[in-house]
Design an enzyme around this catalytic site. Sequence first.
Site, PDB file in Angstrom:
ATOM      1  CD  GLU A  75      -3.256  -1.270   2.359  1.00  9.36           C
ATOM      2  OE1 GLU A  75      -3.286  -0.034   2.581  1.00  9.36           O
ATOM      3  OE2 GLU A  75      -3.453  -1.744   1.960  1.00  9.36           O
ATOM      4  CD  GLU A  90      -3.277  -6.119   3.323  1.00  7.87           C
ATOM      5  OE1 GLU A  90      -4.288  -5.373   3.827  1.00  7.87           O
ATOM      6  OE2 GLU A  90      -1.884  -5.855   2.945  1.00  7.87           O
TER       7      GLU A  90
HETATM    8  O1  AHR Z   1      -4.724  -5.987   7.262  1.00  9.97           O
HETATM    9  C1  AHR Z   1      -5.225  -4.790   7.820  1.00  9.97           C
HETATM   10  C2  AHR Z   1      -4.562  -4.448   6.853  1.00  9.97           C
HETATM   11  O2  AHR Z   1      -5.143  -3.280   5.668  1.00  9.97           O
HETATM   12  C3  AHR Z   1      -2.383  -4.610   6.451  1.00  9.97           C
HETATM   13  O3  AHR Z   1      -2.403  -3.546   7.063  1.00  9.97           O
HETATM   14  C4  AHR Z   1      -2.859  -2.876   5.290  1.00  9.97           C
HETATM   15  O4  AHR Z   1      -2.322  -2.813   4.136  1.00  9.97           O
HETATM   16  C5  AHR Z   1      -4.255  -2.826   5.141  1.00  9.97           C
HETATM   17  O5  AHR Z   1      -4.725  -1.380   5.117  1.00  9.97           O
END
Ligand code: AHR
Length: 519
Positions: free
Chosen positions: A198, A325
């Site tokens: 991110e 994710e």
């Molecule tokens: O999964 C929780 C968080 O969500 C992670 O650390 C991040 O990459 C995302 O914003």
Amino acid sequence: MTGIRALLFIVIVASAHVARGQDNDVVRLRFAADEAGTKIDRHIFGQFAEHLGRGVYEGIWVGPGSTVPNTRGIRNDVVAALKELQVPVVRWPGGCFADEYHWRKGIGPADKRPATLNPNWGGVIEPNTFGTHEFLDFAQQIGAEAYVSVNVGSGTPQEAAEWLEYMTADKPSALAQERAANGHPDPYQIAFLGIGNESWGCGGTMSPEYYLSQLKIYSRYARNYNGAEAMQRIAVGPDGGDVAYTEAIMKAWQSKVWSWDIEGLSLHSYTVGKWPPSYKSTGFGEAEYAALLKETLRMEELIRTHSAIMDVYDPQKKIGLMVDEWGAWLAPTPGTNPGFLEQQNSQRDAIIAALNIDIFARHADRVRMANIAQMINVLQAMILTDKDRMIRTPTYHVYRMYVPFQDARLVPVTFDAGSYVYGNISLPRVDAIAARAKNGKLWLALTNVDPNRTVKVEVEAAGVKQAVGEMLSSPKVDSVNTFESPATVAPRPFVESSSRGKVILKLLPHSITVVALES
Ligand code: AHR
């Protein structure tokens, strides 16, 4: 018959008709059994374990001295449960944590490792007792490949390059010798390398252009020295529907020079409802059920959007879209540290998991990996632990039931899903995918999204004698497993015989069914 009585009669007959019609609703499903489609990459069933809350510490790592049965500090119960899922890959150490992680603090004798802070997640102490060797031991214990994310946000290319050399060098360099002295003479295999996380947000708030300049450097110098397995490099990609990173990276990749490359582009997208996450993970009703399912189905549109851009610059589909994710991000469980992102996991989560896996599978030509967030005790988890106790969540059961779809070949299905309507929300009532497994068996996964009505799915299948598998249903949409009642939501055996070349599968409301069609 008086006017009023006649009206009443008509209403009763009409509503009886509607009710009968609903009971007898049949979805006709057809498939082209002989068509060998795209392979559903097993990596779409990947997991994510970040140093966050009780995900790693307690969830995986209890330490060698713990009274919780363990192997070299890693919980035996959790390993046994995860082995049933045939987890293909685990992403580690983050998440936002990855861009503040300095690997050297997590190697060497445990009592010499420094305590650091975890500012992203509750501001707690990070003991560094779970580091490189422990993660790779864990991955090996559950039989998964390793996906390691290097620190681009607050690290350096040198730090990343040395970490990769430490893990993968097969020649006796000083770093390889240090690894051997720390207990692992053989080089590790790192199947996937995340270059930052991110970077448009917690990973450094970088513009696409700035990140691209970093990507080129890291992709060149963070080398894999272990020739036994290729390592795929994954660039940070889009945040949900924002296409800026997708455009910039794919455009640059198309005209790249020899000195840098990537094999994957990451996509992050959570099912949140509203921000900050406030949808309850249990104790909710049909309104929240329908709203969250509507949102989760946006994954289809996101993948289409980013795939279309990728197709422009990479028509041969060399670069995989890695949804590394995703999952439901709900209100924290009352009484827990909000920074630990702990939430219960209900039958709604199971439906969310099945619908997303189906989407990934249908886009198997581009989606080559997905990592649900997160494996244990965090967000949409497979497993919840409480000291020495462990429970499997409804989402866990979906992953277990879908195992035959790992590396299976997609078989095209056609059906008219019908609609499930709640207020102004209208969703496809049924979802389904079919695939031919490596051993030749034909598998069907079906989800009845409708929380109120059973649906009959009529599968035309010449030569099929019966459908055999499991159904995951529950008393209510918000049913959960607890430490006191760990099997409220659990799969039950499911068998239906065929008659005249057809099998009729009766899917209970808000249920998921996975069956093999046996001849
Ligand atoms: O999964 C929780 C968080 O969500 C992670 O650390 C991040 O990459 C995302 O914003």
